[in-house]
Design a protein around this motif. Structure first.
Motif, PDB file in Angstrom:
ATOM      1  N   GLY A 456       0.876  -0.998  -0.097  1.00  0.00           N
ATOM      2  CA  GLY A 456       0.029  -0.085   0.075  1.00  0.00           C
ATOM      3  C   GLY A 456       0.790   1.183   0.111  1.00  0.00           C
ATOM      4  O   GLY A 456       0.600   2.166  -0.690  1.00  0.00           O
ATOM      5  N   ILE A 457       1.840   1.225   0.919  1.00  0.00           N
ATOM      6  CA  ILE A 457       2.742   2.232   0.884  1.00  0.00           C
ATOM      7  C   ILE A 457       3.502   2.712  -0.447  1.00  0.00           C
ATOM      8  O   ILE A 457       3.768   3.743  -0.814  1.00  0.00           O
ATOM      9  N   LYS A 458       3.852   1.624  -1.129  1.00  0.00           N
ATOM     10  CA  LYS A 458       4.802   1.547  -2.211  1.00  0.00           C
ATOM     11  C   LYS A 458       3.694   2.045  -3.207  1.00  0.00           C
ATOM     12  O   LYS A 458       4.343   3.088  -4.299  1.00  0.00           O
ATOM     13  N   ASN A 459       2.555   1.895  -3.410  1.00  0.00           N
ATOM     14  CA  ASN A 459       1.774   2.380  -4.472  1.00  0.00           C
ATOM     15  C   ASN A 459       1.292   3.753  -4.354  1.00  0.00           C
ATOM     16  O   ASN A 459       1.275   4.426  -5.099  1.00  0.00           O
ATOM     17  N   LEU A 460       1.159   4.072  -2.884  1.00  0.00           N
ATOM     18  CA  LEU A 460       1.122   5.548  -2.651  1.00  0.00           C
ATOM     19  C   LEU A 460       2.326   6.382  -3.084  1.00  0.00           C
ATOM     20  O   LEU A 460       2.230   7.501  -3.675  1.00  0.00           O
ATOM     21  N   ILE A 461       3.481   6.053  -3.121  1.00  0.00           N
ATOM     22  CA  ILE A 461       4.801   6.622  -3.395  1.00  0.00           C
ATOM     23  C   ILE A 461       4.906   6.706  -4.843  1.00  0.00           C
ATOM     24  O   ILE A 461       5.266   7.701  -5.473  1.00  0.00           O
ATOM     25  N   GLU A 462       4.056   5.670  -5.560  1.00  0.00           N
ATOM     26  CA  GLU A 462       4.374   5.654  -7.063  1.00  0.00           C
ATOM     27  C   GLU A 462       3.383   6.398  -7.757  1.00  0.00           C
ATOM     28  O   GLU A 462       3.633   6.860  -8.678  1.00  0.00           O
ATOM     29  N   THR A 463       2.275   6.699  -7.133  1.00  0.00           N
ATOM     30  CA  THR A 463       1.040   7.046  -7.888  1.00  0.00           C
ATOM     31  C   THR A 463       0.628   8.349  -7.061  1.00  0.00           C
ATOM     32  O   THR A 463      -0.333   9.214  -7.905  1.00  0.00           O
ATOM     33  N   SER A 464       0.915   8.885  -6.045  1.00  0.00           N
ATOM     34  CA  SER A 464       0.462  10.081  -5.437  1.00  0.00           C
ATOM     35  C   SER A 464       1.396  10.920  -5.148  1.00  0.00           C
ATOM     36  O   SER A 464       2.727  10.598  -4.877  1.00  0.00           O
ATOM     37  N   SER A 465       1.156  12.222  -4.816  1.00  0.00           N
ATOM     38  CA  SER A 465       1.905  13.238  -4.494  1.00  0.00           C
ATOM     39  C   SER A 465       2.096  13.567  -2.981  1.00  0.00           C
ATOM     40  O   SER A 465       2.943  14.338  -2.667  1.00  0.00           O
ATOM     41  N   PHE A 466       1.229  12.918  -2.213  1.00  0.00           N
ATOM     42  CA  PHE A 466       1.080  12.946  -0.776  1.00  0.00           C
ATOM     43  C   PHE A 466       1.368  11.608  -0.290  1.00  0.00           C
ATOM     44  O   PHE A 466       0.246  10.831  -0.444  1.00  0.00           O
ATOM     45  N   VAL A 467       2.326  11.432   0.864  1.00  0.00           N
ATOM     46  CA  VAL A 467       2.471  10.121   1.585  1.00  0.00           C
ATOM     47  C   VAL A 467       2.400  10.331   2.956  1.00  0.00           C
ATOM     48  O   VAL A 467       3.115  11.458   3.435  1.00  0.00           O
ATOM     49  N   ALA A 468       1.795   9.548   3.703  1.00  0.00           N
ATOM     50  CA  ALA A 468       2.098   9.600   5.250  1.00  0.00           C
ATOM     51  C   ALA A 468       2.523   8.374   5.702  1.00  0.00           C
ATOM     52  O   ALA A 468       1.632   7.438   5.241  1.00  0.00           O
ATOM     53  N   VAL A 469       3.471   8.239   6.400  1.00  0.00           N
ATOM     54  CA  VAL A 469       4.091   6.864   6.951  1.00  0.00           C
ATOM     55  C   VAL A 469       4.091   7.025   8.445  1.00  0.00           C
ATOM     56  O   VAL A 469       4.606   8.121   9.011  1.00  0.00           O
ATOM     57  N   ASN A 470       3.913   6.057   9.155  1.00  0.00           N
ATOM     58  CA  ASN A 470       3.973   5.997  10.292  1.00  0.00           C
ATOM     59  C   ASN A 470       5.200   4.895  10.776  1.00  0.00           C
ATOM     60  O   ASN A 470       5.411   3.877  10.260  1.00  0.00           O
TER      61      ASN A 470
END
Length: 531
Positions: A456-470
């Motif tokens: 899920g985090i990998k897809n967010l990094i590749e497709t989105s301009s905003f990422v939030a990670v804990n």
């Protein structure tokens, strides 16, 4: 609709309600005090001729005389209570859902449509009148769109701009884009949930048969040898020392390179006494190894290194005074006790006596900063435990992102590698390397493998301009360190956002914040230079 009735929806004034409750309570107290019965005791003659006492109650009103309250609070449903309590998101969702149902069902009567419109208008008034709401809040804007759509569908004439906005909103609802986006979010949540559930599968159970031979190394003779797997500890020791001469040489070279990278220069080469320091961490203790070199052509007596500390550091054993001939060098040691996870500073000076000088001479040492990364170990935690600790911890340190890195994934890897923090959700263990995984720093391969498994985090990094990670880590003292990284990539390619760190104590929050502030500037190459 039945759970929302009766209409209209009117928000309660909490100040007036509290005032009425206080007045009612004080009135009941006064009434109870005024109507308290008066007790009188008198002596009477009983039937058998003996004396006795009799209690007479005068005044007071019977319990049945109390009049019921004129105003009674109507019984309300929990749903209506939430709406009247100021739940803006629920109000907006109710308005949108009712509007969509009215638009899809053409057979509804005008009475039902008018009642739906009345409910939405009441919800809009509740949001607008609330202290945290207003006409420009998201829920108020959404409810205004619903009112405009229902008014336009009823045949009312709207202005050109309002009519265009209504048609645009209807086309968006009919196109099904909302369902598509919701499906993507649910798929992403499913992937993260499956990734997080895998943490309980990694427990390995070892079994030993009843007839297994037990070997005591201390009782074994010097010439005795035992084949098989009975000498696992000896095998580990031999592997640590190097199984061959080539392995021994490689291990020595690696150890020398590691020690050389940690050596810090305390004085200048032109100073009479040259001092180098090598700081080694042993759990709760620090061993400071000092190389002292006499750079003069004279004999220096009473060469003494005086040390002081700042932070939760306590010097246990101080270096002893030595005498150095011309060009001689010696190694002295100092033991330091660590009390908490906090960036400490070691400073001091070196004093010595010369035959040609009457007084002692002194040289100030450079400051030696204790790296907080030596105290932090890799650890893993579940999402529920992370949220619980995030709400409980008091100390928070917020750092704004200011970096030359332009890729979100590269910046996240850089922060994880330099803070030894892992992604919240599931533990990661590299097969065949459990002992080295238990402690030590995270390597670049470990971080990349973590991000690879977190789909899920990998897809967010590749497709989105905003990422939030804990992220999560734990110190050797048992202190928990939580971090939330919010990264946004601007149109010009720069990264912005913030890193929020929370902990139970102030020291680890401030120290981790200072560490991130230093390392976030950019990625360093193998030689320590920025590429």
């Amino acid at each position: 609709m039945p759970v929302i009735r009766p209409l209209p929806l009117i928000a309660e004034d909490t100040s007036e309600k509290n005032k009425k409750d206080a007045q009612a309570a004080s009135g009941e107290k006064k009434e109870g005090a005024s109507k308290a019965p008066k007790v009188t005791t008198k002596t009477v003659v009983l039937a058998d001729g003996t004396y006795g006492t009799e209690n007479v109650y005068a005044g007071g009103a019977p319990e049945d005389s109390k009049e019921p309250s004129s105003e009674k609070t109507a019984k309300r449903s929990a749903f209506r209570t939430l709406l009247l309590g100021g739940d803006f998101l629920l109000s907006a969702m109710v308005g949108v859902s009712l509007t969509k149902l009215c638009m899809k069902n053409d057979g509804l009567s005008n009475a039902i449509k008018n009642e739906v419109l009345l409910v939405i208008v009441n919800l809009f008034k509740l949001v607008r009148q609330h202290a945290c709401g207003g006409e420009k809040s998201d829920s108020a804007v959404r409810l205004t769109q619903c009112i405009r759509v229902l008014a336009g569908a009823s045949g009312n004439q709207l202005a050109d701009g309002q009519q265009a906005a209504t048609e645009l909103l209807l086309s968006e609802w009919i196109s099904g884009q909302g369902r598509t986006q919701l499906g993507k979010v649910l798929d992403l949540a499913t992937q993260n949930g499956e990734w997080a559930l895998g943490q309980e599968v990694e427990v390995e159970e070892k079994s030993v048969s009843p007839d297994e031979c037990v070997v005591f190394r201390q009782l074994r003779g010097k010439g005795a040898s035992i084949a098989g797997d009975a000498m696992d500890d000896d095998d580990d020791f031999s592997a640590a020392r190097g199984a061959s001469i080539a392995g021994q040489a490689a291990a020595d070279g690696l150890l020398f390179a590691e020690r050389l990278a940690k050596v810090q220069q305390m004085t200048g080469l032109a100073d009479p006494v040259y001092v180098e320091a090598f700081l080694q961490v042993h759990s709760f203790d620090l061993v400071l190894e000092l190389l002292v070199v006499n750079r003069t052509s004279e004999t220096l007596q009473n060469v003494l290194v005086e040390l002081s500390t700042q932070g939760d550091l306590k010097i246990v054993d101080r270096p002893a005074a030595v005498t150095l001939t011309a060009g001689q060098q010696v190694i002295v040691h100092a033991s330091i006790k660590v009390a908490s996870t906090e960036t400490g500073i070691i400073f001091g000076y070196v004093t010595y006596d010369k035959k040609s000088a009457a007084d002692k001479e002194c040289t100030v040492l450079n400051e030696l900063h204790v790296d907080i990364l030596d105290y932090i170990e890799r650890a893993w935690i579940g999402e529920l435990a992370f949220r619980t600790m995030w709400s409980e911890f008091e100390w928070e340190n917020k750092i704004n992102i200011n970096t030359s890195i332009t890729e979100v994934g590269l910046f996240l890897e850089h922060i994880m590698r330099n803070t030894n923090m892992s992604i919240v959700g599931r533990s990661y263990k590299k097969p065949g390397n459990d002992k080295s995984q238990k402690k030590g720093k995270l390597s670049a391969e470990d971080v990349q493998e973590m991000l690879k498994e977190a789909v899920g985090i990998k897809n967010l990094i590749e497709t989105s301009s905003f990422v939030a990670v804990n992220l999560y880590a734990k110190s050797i003292f048992g202190e928990d360190a939580l971090a939330n990284i919010s990264i946004e990539k601007l149109p010009d390619g720069k990264l912005t956002g913030s890193v929020r760190i929370r902990s139970r104590t102030q020291g680890i929050a401030l120290s981790l914040g200072d560490r991130i502030t230093i390392v976030q500037r950019g990625v360093q190459g193998p030689s320590g230079q920025k590429p």
